[in-house]
Design a protein around this motif. Structure first.
Motif, mmCIF file in Angstrom:
data_model
loop_
_atom_site.group_PDB
_atom_site.id
_atom_site.type_symbol
_atom_site.label_atom_id
_atom_site.label_comp_id
_atom_site.label_asym_id
_atom_site.label_seq_id
_atom_site.Cartn_x
_atom_site.Cartn_y
_atom_site.Cartn_z
ATOM 1 N N UNK A 241 0.876 -1.172 0.000
ATOM 2 C CA UNK A 241 0.000 0.000 0.000
ATOM 3 C C UNK A 241 0.909 1.218 0.000
ATOM 4 N N UNK A 242 0.558 2.211 -0.791
ATOM 5 C CA UNK A 242 1.479 3.336 -0.939
ATOM 6 C C UNK A 242 0.734 4.634 -1.199
ATOM 7 N N UNK A 243 1.255 5.705 -0.620
ATOM 8 C CA UNK A 243 0.796 7.059 -0.906
ATOM 9 C C UNK A 243 2.018 7.849 -1.354
ATOM 10 N N UNK A 244 1.880 8.541 -2.487
ATOM 11 C CA UNK A 244 3.007 9.279 -3.051
ATOM 12 C C UNK A 244 2.594 10.705 -3.363
ATOM 13 N N UNK A 245 3.564 11.602 -3.349
ATOM 14 C CA UNK A 245 3.309 13.007 -3.674
ATOM 15 C C UNK A 245 4.580 13.620 -4.230
ATOM 16 N N UNK A 246 4.464 14.640 -5.078
ATOM 17 C CA UNK A 246 5.670 15.343 -5.545
ATOM 18 C C UNK A 246 6.513 15.803 -4.371
ATOM 19 N N UNK A 247 7.805 15.653 -4.501
ATOM 20 C CA UNK A 247 8.712 15.981 -3.404
ATOM 21 C C UNK A 247 8.563 17.435 -3.005
ATOM 22 N N UNK A 248 8.387 17.661 -1.703
ATOM 23 C CA UNK A 248 8.309 19.006 -1.151
ATOM 24 C C UNK A 248 9.514 19.226 -0.254
ATOM 25 N N UNK B 211 11.077 24.737 -11.624
ATOM 26 C CA UNK B 211 11.284 23.385 -11.123
ATOM 27 C C UNK B 211 10.020 22.688 -10.670
ATOM 28 N N UNK B 212 8.870 23.274 -10.954
ATOM 29 C CA UNK B 212 7.604 22.694 -10.499
ATOM 30 C C UNK B 212 7.371 21.338 -11.153
ATOM 31 N N UNK B 213 6.919 20.356 -10.354
ATOM 32 C CA UNK B 213 6.683 18.999 -10.851
ATOM 33 C C UNK B 213 5.539 19.021 -11.854
ATOM 34 N N UNK B 214 5.708 18.270 -12.938
ATOM 35 C CA UNK B 214 4.716 18.282 -14.014
ATOM 36 C C UNK B 214 3.367 17.710 -13.597
ATOM 37 N N UNK B 215 3.332 16.910 -12.518
ATOM 38 C CA UNK B 215 2.068 16.305 -12.084
ATOM 39 C C UNK B 215 1.186 17.278 -11.304
ATOM 40 N N UNK B 216 1.743 18.413 -10.846
ATOM 41 C CA UNK B 216 0.972 19.362 -10.039
ATOM 42 C C UNK B 216 -0.041 20.087 -10.918
ATOM 43 N N UNK B 217 -1.316 20.021 -10.538
ATOM 44 C CA UNK B 217 -2.393 20.655 -11.294
ATOM 45 C C UNK B 217 -2.696 22.066 -10.781
ATOM 46 N N UNK B 218 -2.739 22.225 -9.470
ATOM 47 C CA UNK B 218 -2.875 23.557 -8.889
ATOM 48 C C UNK B 218 -2.277 23.562 -7.489
ATOM 49 N N UNK B 219 -1.891 24.760 -7.024
ATOM 50 C CA UNK B 219 -1.222 24.894 -5.733
ATOM 51 C C UNK B 219 -1.411 26.308 -5.222
ATOM 52 N N UNK B 220 -1.629 26.429 -3.915
ATOM 53 C CA UNK B 220 -1.796 27.750 -3.332
ATOM 54 C C UNK B 220 -2.150 27.665 -1.861
ATOM 55 N N UNK B 221 -2.597 28.808 -1.304
ATOM 56 C CA UNK B 221 -2.927 28.887 0.119
ATOM 57 C C UNK B 221 -4.382 29.284 0.310
ATOM 58 N N UNK B 222 -5.053 28.611 1.254
ATOM 59 C CA UNK B 222 -6.398 28.979 1.678
ATOM 60 C C UNK B 222 -6.278 29.758 2.988
ATOM 61 N N UNK B 223 -6.783 30.991 2.986
ATOM 62 C CA UNK B 223 -6.703 31.833 4.181
ATOM 63 C C UNK B 223 -8.102 32.125 4.692
#
Length: 272
Positions: free
Chosen positions: A121-128, A175-187
């Motif tokens: 079982x595995x969970x993966x994410x672009x390296x942060x 250098x943003x990973x190609x798999x990232x669709x959107x990214x940001x902050x919720x305030x």
């Protein structure tokens, strides 16, 4: 994702997919024994042994947490002495002989398992970037569903829940990973105008390892009541709407069990 390892083709897939966990490290090892009552003798007899190994590793610009559950264990050893640490992996070795899987998790065989079959079982994410001492909360969710949450959906759901937020998109970087669709902050709106307000950082990526998507929620800086409320609420909304797996620390939790797991941890006094 889940994958059953039973035959030699499965072993080849496991080593190819994980790269043999090269450069990773073992975070948890659990051994459970199942016993049944023998009515004839009135004694409990061993009915099966399971060994679970959790490994963190990186491959192809992805940070991964893998849980390898080995069932039908007939031989197991974990040997450390004089300060030796068998948690750091070079590359694991595995073979299939006479219907038995053999895993060597380090060259010296200090962590060694023989079993009938295994499940990954595995969970993966672009390296942060690594979490700093001030970054105290992170939640990851991965699903095989074809549709995924949008920023508009998140904002609408938070508004209905009585925690209105605004969205601040992260600027694109080379250098943003190609798999990232959107990214940001919720305030949260209650934090508007606050000095150094960061809110909850959100990143959606996919598809990855087949169809589906993943979401990472993390708090940048010290988690206060408002950001903690938003992160917890977002996790609930996503786990309720989409089927998948959650990752908290080194623990992989089926999405359908997220609420029960969170309630249990909160009763124990954990900050979830």
């Amino acid at each position: 994702m889940k994958y059953q390892v039973v035959n030699i083709e499965d072993v080849r897939w496991l080593l190819g997919h994980t790269g043999g966990f090269r450069g990773g490290y073992v975070t948890d090892v659990q051994v459970s024994k199942r016993r049944l009552l023998d009515e004839a003798s009135g004694r409990e007899v061993l009915a099966g042994t399971t060994v679970t190994v959790v490994i963190r590793y990186r491959i192809r610009q992805m940070a991964r947490v893998a849980k390898l559950t080995m069932t039908g264990v007939t031989d197991f050893s974990m040997f450390e002495q004089e300060g030796a640490d068998c948690s750091t992996l070079g590359v694991i070795q595995t073979e299939l002989t006479d219907g038995k899987l053999r895993f060597w998790f380090d060259p010296q065989g200090e962590l060694y398992v023989v079993c009938e079959e295994a499940q990954l079982e595995e969970v993966a994410a672009p390296s942060l970037e690594p979490l700093s001492l001030e970054q105290v909360a992170q939640w990851t969710f991965q699903s095989e569903m074809a549709d995924w949450p949008t920023v508009t959906w998140l904002l609408a759901e938070l508004d209905v829940a009585g925690v209105p937020c605004t969205w601040r998109a992260t600027a694109l970087s080379p250098g943003r990973h190609s798999a990232i669709q959107w990214e940001g902050d919720l305030l949260p709106e209650s934090m508007q105008g606050a000095v150094d307000a960061t809110g909850v950082h959100c990143m959606l990526y996919g598809p990855l390892d087949g169809p589906g998507f993943g979401v990472v929620l993390r708090v940048r800086g010290v988690q206060d009541r408002r950001t903690g409320q938003v992160l917890s609420l977002l996790a609930d909304l996503i786990a309720q709407r989409f089927s998948g797996q959650c990752l908290v620390g080194n623990t992989i939790i089926p999405g359908g069990e997220w609420q029960n797991w969170k309630s249990f941890e909160q009763q124990r006094g954990a900050d979830v």
